[in-house]
Design an enzyme around this catalytic site. Structure first.
Site, PDB file in Angstrom:
ATOM      1  N   ASP A 320     -35.286 -46.213 -27.458  1.00  0.00           N
ATOM      2  CA  ASP A 320     -34.635 -45.744 -26.070  1.00  0.00           C
ATOM      3  C   ASP A 320     -36.622 -44.698 -26.066  1.00  0.00           C
ATOM      4  O   ASP A 320     -36.783 -44.369 -27.046  1.00  0.00           O
ATOM      5  CB  ASP A 320     -34.213 -44.926 -26.075  1.00  0.00           C
ATOM      6  CG  ASP A 320     -33.166 -44.670 -24.458  1.00  0.00           C
ATOM      7  OD1 ASP A 320     -34.279 -45.205 -23.468  1.00  0.00           O
ATOM      8  OD2 ASP A 320     -33.054 -43.654 -23.892  1.00  0.00           O
ATOM      9  N   ASP A 512     -30.358 -41.057 -26.971  1.00  0.00           N
ATOM     10  CA  ASP A 512     -30.628 -39.705 -27.120  1.00  0.00           C
ATOM     11  C   ASP A 512     -28.781 -39.935 -26.625  1.00  0.00           C
ATOM     12  O   ASP A 512     -28.211 -38.389 -25.823  1.00  0.00           O
ATOM     13  CB  ASP A 512     -30.860 -39.026 -26.325  1.00  0.00           C
ATOM     14  CG  ASP A 512     -31.239 -39.493 -24.725  1.00  0.00           C
ATOM     15  OD1 ASP A 512     -30.814 -40.438 -24.447  1.00  0.00           O
ATOM     16  OD2 ASP A 512     -32.253 -38.758 -24.119  1.00  0.00           O
ATOM     17  N   ASP A 516     -27.244 -44.171 -22.413  1.00  0.00           N
ATOM     18  CA  ASP A 516     -27.054 -45.502 -23.205  1.00  0.00           C
ATOM     19  C   ASP A 516     -26.328 -45.444 -24.255  1.00  0.00           C
ATOM     20  O   ASP A 516     -26.255 -46.106 -24.968  1.00  0.00           O
ATOM     21  CB  ASP A 516     -28.820 -45.406 -23.667  1.00  0.00           C
ATOM     22  CG  ASP A 516     -29.209 -44.371 -24.322  1.00  0.00           C
ATOM     23  OD1 ASP A 516     -27.964 -42.960 -25.207  1.00  0.00           O
ATOM     24  OD2 ASP A 516     -30.253 -43.387 -24.954  1.00  0.00           O
TER      25      ASP A 516
END
Ligand code: ADP
Ligand code: MG
Length: 621
Positions: A320, A512, A516
């Site tokens: 990400d 993180d 997500d």
């Protein structure tokens, strides 16, 4: 000591006593043969009754063909052919090795917990102008605690007075102390180094960092690794095969070469005892526990041995962007209002974002610099991957990217600058934009270089615009980039990647934990950064880097490889010794108890190897 270990200890003690009495009796007096049998039988019974009973219970679950079964057949057989002493001795040593196995597993688990024993013991609660020492479990939200230099932080809290530095080593492995001042977050388990601090409790003890991390580590080994599955399967086929070989040993040679039946029956029984795979069974979980322990010492939490194993097979790392490869701390570069003052635009944006914990929201609040007057904000709705909308002073405010603007049919001018552009609309009218930019994490480049060197693929996903994505990717030399993704796009992309994977290849997602979590769960291995910040990450991820440093992944991979190597070493050694012992037994070169003692030695060496692994995880990697 576990209950099981204690019972075994008593069993062994009593058995040893009866065994010595029997020996003394037959050596110093003339005991009739029935008496001798009875004496040794008593010792044998004490040592093995519980094992017999367990085996009967297992019989009804259809998984009774295991190492205990081998020992039972071997020793009972030895008894039947009047080799009493040997039968008792073999059973005795077998129980001793079971005992050591039990102890060492317990010990390893405990030493992992001790390694990172970060549980705080007490807290100084501020009551009026005085203070009271209380157990941290009793603290309630919003109470104020006092922290003196050298004290462990009892619960997650926010500094309300004073400043100083804290040592986060126990939690994150980070050796550099971190400076804290009013408004900063303190995590339980860290140590206040200097300065007296006052802090407000923001999390109960059980939800605080220390308790959560300890829980994670303590529950770690529940997921079985493939190697453990392999070992389970192995015994399933191994035991019947060994019994067959023993039977053939008993039957064939006397038939073919007219040799003594009694001798070959004995050899068959020794062979069974020699084949007992107990050292092998314990060495695998031990090595994994060692790896997990070594990793947690370096601020890498691994939820189970299986993930260590999977990590060595990962060939694609999907990252990400925001908060993972970049710091996720945006700095406002430019404020460009349309028909209003700069201050007003920033205020509108910051107020609308006041409930969001997205990195963008944080940076707008930071730039605003004042505490948001929450009474002015109502009807907040956050749209993941787009932005937020809210009513500020009764006016409709939208803050987000072009997608959000399009969704609301707002006429705006697209900004070509690289950087993240936050568009703002008030009452359906375009009101300007704020240009913010993020910094690439210091060691992100190091990690990507390392991955390239090891021929592992790196892919970047982001919800941010294409320009920013390309800029970050080219700085880090990541070739495949997917930008302007909604959170659900990330999920479907990951599914697609997984579908295209080849057998045996694994995919890791590094995020993180802020919006997500689904992707973290979906990947073969979910790696979350900054385990202290995001709760969702702790839950969803399989591996957690306590420190906000991508290069923690390098550490994790190295430890995983070292662990697997020590698993392999243990296995090869144990299996090699087994084969050797079986051959020696066949040719009549070992006695039953010596075979068991040799097995025990193998186990001890494996245990040492695993402990060594825990102390020096990176030797030679
Ligand atoms: P990333 O994939 O980089 O972690 P996100 O999926 O969290 O990004 O967000 C994608 C994009 O959505 C951001 O770049 C931003 O333009 C917009 N966005 C998301 N949340 C917010 C918010 N709270 N305020 C403003 N913009 C937001
Ligand atoms: Mg994100």
């Amino acid at each position: 000591m576990t209950d099981e270990a204690r019972k075994k200890g008593i069993e062994i003690g009593a058995g040893l006593l009866l065994y010595s009495i029997a020996w003394a009796a037959v050596s110093y007096w003339t005991v009739p043969p029935e008496g001798e049998t009875a004496l040794f039988l008593a010792a044998y019974a004490v040592l093995s009754l519980r094992t017999y009973w367990e085996q009967i219970k297992k019989f009804f679950h259809r998984q009774f063909l295991d190492e205990s079964m081998l020992m039972i057949i071997a020793t009972a057989g030895a008894f039947a052919i009047d080799r009493h002493k040997e039968a008792v001795a073999a059973m005795l040593f077998y129980q001793v090795s079971k005992f050591v196995e039990e102890l060492s597993l317990g010990r390893t688990k405990k030493s992992i917990a001790e390694f990172i024993d970060i549980r705080p013991e007490y807290a100084n609660l501020k009551v009026g102008n005085s203070e009271k020492i209380v157990p941290p479990q009793q603290l309630e939200l919003r109470q104020v605690i006092i922290l003196r230099p050298g004290e462990k932080i009892p619960v997650d809290s926010v500094v309300t007075a004073g400043s100083g530095t804290v040592d986060m080593k126990a939690l994150t492995g980070e050796s550099e102390p971190r400076a804290v001042r009013i408004g900063d977050r303190l995590y339980s388990g860290c140590i206040n180094l200097n300065g007296v601090l006052e802090a407000r409790v923001v999390r109960l003890y059980n939800d605080s960092a220390a308790a959560r991390v300890m829980r994670l580590v303590e529950n770690a080994n529940e997921k079985k690794s493939q190697s453990v599955h392999f070992a389970d399967k192995f015994t399933k086929y191994y035991t019947p095969i060994v019994i067959l070989i023993a039977l053939l040993t008993v039957i064939l040679p006397p038939m073919m070469f007219a040799e003594s039946k009694a001798e070959w029956i004995y050899r068959g029984l020794v062979l069974l005892a020699a084949a007992c795979p107990c050292g092998l069974m314990v060495s695998i979980p031990l090595a994994f526990l060692g790896g997990i322990g070594a990793a947690s010492k370096q601020g890498v939490l691994i939820k189970g041995g299986a993930f260590l194993e999977d990590l060595t097979e990962v060939d694609t790392f999907v990252f990400d962007k925001t908060g993972t490869l970049t710091e996720g701390v945006f700095h406002v570069r430019d404020i460009v209002p349309w028909k209003m003052e700069k201050e007003e635009l920033l205020e509108m944006a910051a107020l609308a974002e006041s409930y969001s914990n997205h990195p963008i929201a944080m940076s707008l609040q930071e730039a605003y610099g004042r505490d948001a007057d929450l009474t002015r904000v109502t009807d907040i709705e956050e749209q993941p991957g787009c932005g937020v909308q809210a009513k500020v002073d009764g006016r409709d405010v939208c803050v987000g990217n072009t997608r959000l603007m399009n969704r609301h049919g707002i006429f705006y001018q697209a900004v070509p600058d690289a950087g993240t552009v936050v568009y703002i609309a008030v009452d359906g009218q375009y009101a300007g934009y704020i240009l913010i930019s993020d910094i690439i994490r210091k060691d992100a480049a190091k990690l990507i270089r390392w991955l390239h060197k090891k021929d592992l693929a790196a892919v970047m996903l982001t919800g941010d615009n294409e320009q920013t994505a390309e800029e970050v990717a080219s700085k880090l030399r990541i070739e495949s980039v997917y930008s302007e993704l909604m959170p659900e796009d990330k999920v479907s992309l990951l599914e697609e990647f997984r579908d295209n994977q080849m057998e045996g290849e694994k995919l890791a997602f590094v995020g993180d934990g802020i919006n997500d979590a689904p992707v973290l769960t979906l990947a073969d291995i979910g790696i979350a950064m900054g385990g202290l910040g995001a709760d969702a990450a702790l839950e969803a991820a399989d591996i957690i880097l306590m420190e906000d440093e991508p290069s923690g992944i390098i550490k994790a991979i190295r430890i995983a490889k070292a662990t697997l190597r020590s698993v392999k070493q243990n296995m090869i050694f144990a299996i090699g010794m087994k084969v050797l012992l079986i051959i020696l037994a066949f040719f009549g070169f070992v006695t039953m108890q010596n075979a068991i003692i040799a097995d025990m030695a193998v186990m001890l060496i494996n245990i040492l190897n695993s402990f060594w692994m825990m102390q020096y995880p990176e030797r030679g990697v």
